[in-house]
Design a protein around this motif. Structure first.
Motif, PDB file in Angstrom:
ATOM      1  N   SER B  33       0.811  -1.212   0.000  1.00 53.99           N
ATOM      2  CA  SER B  33       0.000   0.000   0.000  1.00 53.99           C
ATOM      3  C   SER B  33       0.850   1.270   0.000  1.00 53.99           C
ATOM      4  CB  SER B  33      -0.930  -0.043   1.207  1.00 53.99           C
ATOM      5  OG  SER B  33      -1.502   1.216   1.405  1.00 53.99           O
ATOM      6  N   TRP B  34       1.822   1.365   0.917  1.00 52.61           N
ATOM      7  CA  TRP B  34       2.555   2.638   0.963  1.00 52.61           C
ATOM      8  C   TRP B  34       3.502   2.806  -0.215  1.00 52.61           C
ATOM      9  CZ3 TRP B  34       7.793   3.190   1.109  1.00 52.61           C
ATOM     10  CH2 TRP B  34       8.569   2.156   1.640  1.00 52.61           C
ATOM     11  N   ARG B  35       3.806   1.657  -0.876  1.00 57.91           N
ATOM     12  CA  ARG B  35       4.617   1.758  -2.093  1.00 57.91           C
ATOM     13  C   ARG B  35       3.763   2.098  -3.316  1.00 57.91           C
ATOM     14  NH1 ARG B  35       7.302  -2.002   1.131  1.00 57.91           N
ATOM     15  NH2 ARG B  35       9.562  -1.984   1.031  1.00 57.91           N
ATOM     16  N   GLY B  36       2.457   2.181  -3.121  1.00 53.51           N
ATOM     17  CA  GLY B  36       1.563   2.561  -4.213  1.00 53.51           C
ATOM     18  C   GLY B  36       1.154   1.402  -5.108  1.00 53.51           C
ATOM     19  N   TYR B  37       1.196   0.177  -4.598  1.00 57.20           N
ATOM     20  CA  TYR B  37       0.812  -0.991  -5.398  1.00 57.20           C
ATOM     21  C   TYR B  37      -0.462  -1.636  -4.851  1.00 57.20           C
ATOM     22  CZ  TYR B  37       5.241  -1.022  -7.899  1.00 57.20           C
ATOM     23  OH  TYR B  37       6.303  -0.683  -8.698  1.00 57.20           O
ATOM     24  N   GLU B  38      -1.287  -2.119  -5.799  1.00 58.39           N
ATOM     25  CA  GLU B  38      -2.458  -2.896  -5.406  1.00 58.39           C
ATOM     26  C   GLU B  38      -2.310  -4.345  -5.814  1.00 58.39           C
ATOM     27  OE1 GLU B  38      -5.775  -0.952  -7.173  1.00 58.39           O
ATOM     28  OE2 GLU B  38      -5.862   0.586  -5.590  1.00 58.39           O
ATOM     29  N   LYS B  39      -1.286  -4.605  -6.666  1.00 53.35           N
ATOM     30  CA  LYS B  39      -1.098  -5.966  -7.175  1.00 53.35           C
ATOM     31  C   LYS B  39       0.299  -6.470  -6.842  1.00 53.35           C
ATOM     32  CE  LYS B  39      -2.616  -7.126 -11.257  1.00 53.35           C
ATOM     33  NZ  LYS B  39      -2.767  -7.136 -12.727  1.00 53.35           N
ATOM     34  N   ALA B  40       0.394  -7.793  -6.762  1.00 51.66           N
ATOM     35  CA  ALA B  40       1.697  -8.428  -6.547  1.00 51.66           C
ATOM     36  C   ALA B  40       1.967  -9.430  -7.655  1.00 51.66           C
ATOM     37  CB  ALA B  40       1.705  -9.151  -5.196  1.00 51.66           C
ATOM     38  N   ILE B  41       3.247  -9.665  -7.907  1.00 53.39           N
ATOM     39  CA  ILE B  41       3.641 -10.659  -8.895  1.00 53.39           C
ATOM     40  C   ILE B  41       4.645 -11.612  -8.236  1.00 53.39           C
ATOM     41  CG2 ILE B  41       5.424  -9.126  -9.892  1.00 53.39           C
ATOM     42  CD1 ILE B  41       4.636 -10.378 -12.648  1.00 53.39           C
ATOM     43  N   VAL B  42       4.418 -12.897  -8.448  1.00 49.68           N
ATOM     44  CA  VAL B  42       5.257 -13.914  -7.799  1.00 49.68           C
ATOM     45  C   VAL B  42       5.773 -14.870  -8.863  1.00 49.68           C
ATOM     46  CG1 VAL B  42       5.331 -15.739  -6.053  1.00 49.68           C
ATOM     47  CG2 VAL B  42       3.765 -13.799  -5.747  1.00 49.68           C
ATOM     48  N   ALA B  57      -0.168 -14.010  -0.770  1.00 47.74           N
ATOM     49  CA  ALA B  57      -0.535 -12.849  -1.595  1.00 47.74           C
ATOM     50  C   ALA B  57      -2.017 -12.895  -1.947  1.00 47.74           C
ATOM     51  CB  ALA B  57       0.332 -12.815  -2.853  1.00 47.74           C
ATOM     52  N   VAL B  58      -2.519 -14.082  -2.248  1.00 48.35           N
ATOM     53  CA  VAL B  58      -3.941 -14.226  -2.587  1.00 48.35           C
ATOM     54  C   VAL B  58      -4.810 -13.887  -1.376  1.00 48.35           C
ATOM     55  CG1 VAL B  58      -5.730 -15.920  -3.182  1.00 48.35           C
ATOM     56  CG2 VAL B  58      -3.590 -15.849  -4.474  1.00 48.35           C
ATOM     57  N   ARG B  59      -4.372 -14.337  -0.190  1.00 50.30           N
ATOM     58  CA  ARG B  59      -5.106 -13.975   1.041  1.00 50.30           C
ATOM     59  C   ARG B  59      -5.116 -12.470   1.255  1.00 50.30           C
ATOM     60  NH1 ARG B  59      -5.499 -17.346   6.323  1.00 50.30           N
ATOM     61  NH2 ARG B  59      -6.137 -19.296   5.393  1.00 50.30           N
ATOM     62  N   ALA B  60      -3.980 -11.847   0.946  1.00 51.71           N
ATOM     63  CA  ALA B  60      -3.843 -10.411   1.237  1.00 51.71           C
ATOM     64  C   ALA B  60      -4.603  -9.558   0.231  1.00 51.71           C
ATOM     65  CB  ALA B  60      -2.362 -10.031   1.241  1.00 51.71           C
ATOM     66  N   LEU B  61      -4.551  -9.950  -1.036  1.00 50.81           N
ATOM     67  CA  LEU B  61      -4.997  -9.039  -2.089  1.00 50.81           C
ATOM     68  C   LEU B  61      -6.179  -9.561  -2.898  1.00 50.81           C
ATOM     69  CD1 LEU B  61      -1.368  -8.389  -3.388  1.00 50.81           C
ATOM     70  CD2 LEU B  61      -2.627  -6.930  -1.806  1.00 50.81           C
ATOM     71  N   GLN B 136       6.710  -4.173 -14.061  1.00 50.09           N
ATOM     72  CA  GLN B 136       6.303  -2.892 -14.668  1.00 50.09           C
ATOM     73  C   GLN B 136       5.098  -3.091 -15.582  1.00 50.09           C
ATOM     74  OE1 GLN B 136      10.097  -1.107 -16.201  1.00 50.09           O
ATOM     75  NE2 GLN B 136       9.436   0.508 -14.806  1.00 50.09           N
ATOM     76  N   ALA B 137       5.131  -4.176 -16.349  1.00 45.62           N
ATOM     77  CA  ALA B 137       4.041  -4.415 -17.301  1.00 45.62           C
ATOM     78  C   ALA B 137       2.702  -4.567 -16.579  1.00 45.62           C
ATOM     79  CB  ALA B 137       4.341  -5.665 -18.130  1.00 45.62           C
ATOM     80  N   TYR B 138       2.701  -5.273 -15.468  1.00 42.18           N
ATOM     81  CA  TYR B 138       1.451  -5.519 -14.729  1.00 42.18           C
ATOM     82  C   TYR B 138       1.202  -4.473 -13.636  1.00 42.18           C
ATOM     83  CZ  TYR B 138       1.074 -10.255 -16.731  1.00 42.18           C
ATOM     84  OH  TYR B 138       0.932 -11.326 -17.570  1.00 42.18           O
ATOM     85  N   HIS B 139       2.136  -3.561 -13.454  1.00 44.29           N
ATOM     86  CA  HIS B 139       2.149  -2.669 -12.287  1.00 44.29           C
ATOM     87  C   HIS B 139       1.852  -3.473 -11.013  1.00 44.29           C
ATOM     88  CE1 HIS B 139       2.606   1.097 -10.307  1.00 44.29           C
ATOM     89  NE2 HIS B 139       1.484   0.921  -9.629  1.00 44.29           N
ATOM     90  N   ALA B 140       2.685  -4.493 -10.823  1.00 47.92           N
ATOM     91  CA  ALA B 140       2.534  -5.412  -9.682  1.00 47.92           C
ATOM     92  C   ALA B 140       3.899  -5.541  -8.999  1.00 47.92           C
ATOM     93  CB  ALA B 140       2.053  -6.767 -10.168  1.00 47.92           C
ATOM     94  N   LEU B 141       3.896  -5.466  -7.682  1.00 45.96           N
ATOM     95  CA  LEU B 141       5.167  -5.500  -6.940  1.00 45.96           C
ATOM     96  C   LEU B 141       5.700  -6.938  -6.847  1.00 45.96           C
ATOM     97  CD1 LEU B 141       6.846  -3.320  -5.238  1.00 45.96           C
ATOM     98  CD2 LEU B 141       5.997  -4.581  -3.263  1.00 45.96           C
TER      99      LEU B 141
END
Lengths: 293, 281
Positions: B33-42, B57-61, B136-141
């Motif tokens: 959140s504070w990094r400005g992301y709503e998505k994650a990539i694993v 990540a699925v539990r969190a987001l 970057q492509a998915y805007h996912a951390l």
């Protein structure tokens, strides 16, 4: 003035944005708006509530004088349109001349700073590094408010039983404890530090026959999850209210000062301490190495 | 008269998994959140660490805010692909597959003396190049998946698998990841298979490390807490085993730190000028 018996408290388990006092004051204002219908007379915030706890050298950039603190919170009081006085206990990094302290203020908004306690026990071990950035407070004392005599101890201050003993002997009927406690030790039902807080708060309240009000920070700071679990313990050592872990919450609790005398009559440990402590002072001097060692 | 013996208190690696899962879920949410992301990539390998990270990540987001990547090389075990797909399906996450063979083999063709070890490191770094580009492509951390045991052993490719900025498992030993994985419903086939970095055909972690995880983790926990060797030996561990574990830890402290910078001033970053990573006034 005779202090009233029932005093409504709101213990505000707050999650600050790191190093952003302006945003945090705005959010505090929103929380006060939400609390207003519940008519609290004292709002108790955690340690370092306006900035977050782990600032390292950023303390120097974000510390406030006690008068700047009063000004900022009085502004919030005004913007919220709070009618009448509101007492607030709040942890903040304090600047005084060239020194910086981990402090907590008791404010009577919008007019005055009633008291500022500077943390005496600065944890500097493991994940903590306070003494690198902060100066040590040197006093533990109770003080008068419009609701009676109280004291403030900050986080580790409260983990040493000597501090609450001094506060109780000095007449405190409530000990406010703003804290910031990173969760650690996940073997049990709750994190170990949370269990420790519960045990300590109950033991101190029961030993001295007073109220303990813990307001504990929440939010992650660089992987360290502040645990929350704020609580209020009554003078008989009973847990009166407890906030959830890890998330913002407010506890509304009416503290009843009339309960203290009967509890102290049943269990007169504080008057025993008052009578016997002078007998032990020579031993205290001795173990501190001031004489005969 | 009844005689009651108190049980001996021992260090325990068994944790309260629901509490740990809740804590790590909140950790991921707030750190994104504070990094400005709503998505994650694993990047899922088919192994238990990345599967557990994906589950958290699925539990969190929520599954729709998590992207899985599978980044095989032609030498990767077919079982890795099967398990990567199984994990993505189990947690309802979209999985994109990018074959890193052309990237790795392009360099390999120019480098006749490339050893299997160097090629393994090359694969790990190629995977990070893709992971960060897809981030970057998915805007996912990108989430890191390294556990505490492999971090302590330096059993990873520097600036490879340790590169992602947020890692939920880095303070959990491998055996603790197994416990958390079971709680989170990671498929049994993934939890119970022999751990492998799958960089060299036939490789296993425990073969590389020369010690079983179940034993290493107990030794590590006691060593980190400051127990003397004699105490650990009394728990049933051989002196050679303890030495091997300690050597691995002490040969790799540099690998868990940022590059060394020569200090010349009283404003040297990270030495004198100290700010937490989430400091953003």
């Amino acid at each position: 003035m005779v202090a009233r018996s029932l005093v409504r408290h709101a213990i505000l388990q707050f999650r600050p944005e790191k190093a952003r006092p302006k945003e945090n004051l705005a959010r505090l204002g929103e929380h006060l708006q939400a609390l207003r219908p519940h008519t609290p007379e004292v709002v108790v915030l955690p340690e370092a509530a306006l900035t977050g706890y782990f600032l390292q050298g950023g303390v120097r950039e974000l510390a406030l004088t006690r008068h700047e603190l009063l000004e900022l919170l009085s502004q919030v009081h005004k913007e919220v349109g709070w009618e009448g006085l509101l007492d607030v206990v709040v942890g903040f990094y304090e600047r005084d001349e060239g020194a910086y302290y981990n402090s907590a203020a008791y404010l009577e908004l919008p007019h005055r700073v009633v008291h500022v306690h500077r943390k005496v026990f600065l944890p500097t071990y493991g994940v903590f590094d306070e003494e690198r950035y902060l100066a040590r407070g040197r006093r533990v004392e109770a003080f008068n408010t419009r609701f009676g005599r109280v004291a403030i101890l900050i986080c580790e201050d409260f983990w040493h039983s000597i501090t609450s003993a001094i506060a109780a002997l000095d007449g405190a009927e409530v000990i406010y404890v703003p804290a910031a406690s990173p969760a650690r030790g996940f073997q049990g039902e709750r994190p170990e530090n949370v269990e420790r807080w519960r045990t300590l708060a109950r033991a101190v309240a029961a030993e001295h026959g007073l109220y303990v009000v813990l307001s504990s920070l929440v939010g992650f700071e660089g992987g360290k999850g502040m645990s929350g679990g704020s609580l209020v313990v009554g003078p008989e050592g009973r847990l009166l209210a407890e906030a959830p872990l890890f998330e913002e919450a407010a506890l509304i609790v009416d503290l009843d000062r009339e309960r203290i005398p009967p509890v102290r009559y049943d269990s007169p440990l504080l008057s025993d301490l008052e009578a016997a402590l002078p007998l032990l002072l020579p031993d205290l001097e001795r173990v501190l190495g001031r004489e005969g060692r | 008269m009844r005689l009651l013996y108190a049980p001996r208190i021992q260090e325990s690696l068994e944790l309260n998994w629901p509490l740990v899962a809740d804590f790590l879920t909140r950790f991921l949410r707030e750190e994104l959140s504070w990094r400005g992301y709503e998505k994650a990539i694993v990047a899922v390998s088919g192994g238990v660490d990345s599967a557990t990270t994906l589950a958290l990540a699925v539990r969190a987001l929520g599954a729709s805010r998590v992207q899985a990547l599978f980044l095989p090389h032609r030498d990767s075990s077919p079982l890795s692909r099967e398990h990567a797909h199984l994990v993505a399906e189990t947690f309802g996450v979209d999985l994109e597959e990018v074959d890193i063979t052309p990237m790795v083999e392009g360099y390999a063709a120019m480098t006749p003396d490339l050893t299997p070890h160097r090629k393994g490191n090359l694969m790990a770094r190629a995977r990070m190049m893709v992971l960060f580009d897809k981030s970057q492509a998915y805007h996912a951390l990108p989430l890191g998946t390294g556990n505490k045991t492999e971090r302590l052993f330096g059993y990873f490719t520097w600036h490879g698998d340790d590169a992602p900025p947020v890692n939920p498992l880095g303070d959990l030993y491998k055996t603790q990841v197994w416990g958390l994985a079971r709680y989170l419903g990671v498929p049994q086939a993934v939890v119970e298979k022999v751990p492998t970095a799958d960089l060299i055909p036939g490789q296993t972690d425990e073969g590389d490390l020369g010690v079983r995880y179940l034993r290493a983790d107990v030794i590590l926990e006691h060593y980190l807490k400051g127990y003397p060797d004699a105490y650990i030996e009394a728990l049933g561990y051989a002196p050679e085993e303890i030495q091997r574990v300690k050597e691995r830890v002490n040969r790799t402290h540099w690998k868990r730190a940022l590059p060394t910078v020569a200090l010349l001033s009283s404003t040297a970053l990270g030495e004198f000028y100290l700010r937490p990573l989430d400091y953003r006034p």
